[in-house]
Design an enzyme around this catalytic site. Structure first.
Site, mmCIF file in Angstrom:
data_model
loop_
_atom_site.group_PDB
_atom_site.id
_atom_site.type_symbol
_atom_site.label_atom_id
_atom_site.label_comp_id
_atom_site.label_asym_id
_atom_site.label_seq_id
_atom_site.Cartn_x
_atom_site.Cartn_y
_atom_site.Cartn_z
ATOM 1 C CB CYS A 53 -0.743 -0.066 1.352
ATOM 2 S SG CYS A 53 -1.799 1.476 1.357
ATOM 3 C CG ASP A 60 -2.339 -3.704 -0.877
ATOM 4 O OD1 ASP A 60 -3.013 -4.013 0.219
ATOM 5 O OD2 ASP A 60 -2.154 -2.723 -1.228
#
EC number: 1.7.1.13
Length: 155
Positions: A53, A60
Site C-alpha cells: 500500500c 497487498d
C-alpha cells in the site's frame, strides 16, 4: 533462423539472476514466437502476487491472471516472474499495479491481444478486482474463463 538461435539474447534464463528492487529496474525479456502467424492464447497465473500500500506500507495480495495472443514475440517466463516479484517492495494502489503490468508487457511484446485480471484480496473489508484488456478478443482463439471467483468471505 535455427531454433536455438532465438534464445541467444536471453540473459536471465539458465543463470543466477538478482531480483530487481523495483518494477522500473526489472527487465522483461522476449523471444521470437516460433508459431508467429498462428493465433493462440498464452496464460500466466500468479496466485501469490504482492505489492505494498503506498500510504500504509502494508502488504497487498492478489491473484493475477494474464492472457495474451502473441504476435512476433513471447515473454520469457523467468523475466516475467522477476518483474512480478519486483512489486513486493513497490508502493502503488491495486489499479496502478495491475494496469502497469499490462502496459509493460504491451510495450515489450506488442501482442495481438492482452488482458489481465487482478483479483485483490480484501483490505479494510473491500476486495478490489481490476481488469484491463487491449480490445476485443481475437476471433477463433480459445479463451477460457479466468477461473477466479469473486470474493465471498465467510458467507
Amino acid at each position: 533462423m535455427a531454433n536455438d538461435d532465438i534464445y541467444q539474447n536471453l540473459t536471465m534464463l539458465g543463470s543466477e539472476t538478482k531480483a530487481p528492487q523495483s518494477p522500473e529496474e526489472a527487465v522483461l525479456e522476449r523471444v521470437p514466437n516460433p508459431q508467429a502467424g498462428t493465433d493462440y492464447a498464452v496464460r500466466f497465473t500468479a496466485p501469490e502476487f504482492t505489492s505494498l500500500c503506498p500510504l500504509t506500507g502494508q502488504p497487498d495480495f492478489a491473484h493475477l491472471v494474464l492472457d495474451y495472443v502473441p504476435g512476433d514475440w513471447l515473454v520469457e517466463s523467468k523475466s516475467l516472474k522477476l518483474f512480478l516479484f519486483s512489486f513486493r517492495n513497490h508502493g502503488a494502489f491495486h489499479e496502478d499495479c495491475t494496469v502497469t503490468i499490462a502496459k509493460r508487457l504491451i510495450e515489450v511484446l506488442d501482442p495481438k491481444w492482452l488482458r489481465i485480471g487482478g483479483y485483490w484480496y480484501p483490505r479494510g473489508g473491500i476486495p478490489i478486482d481490476v481488469f484491463y484488456q487491449t480490445g476485443e478478443p481475437i476471433p477463433g482463439v480459445f479463451l477460457p474463463d479466468q477461473g477466479v471467483p469473486t470474493y465471498r468471505g465467510r458467507g
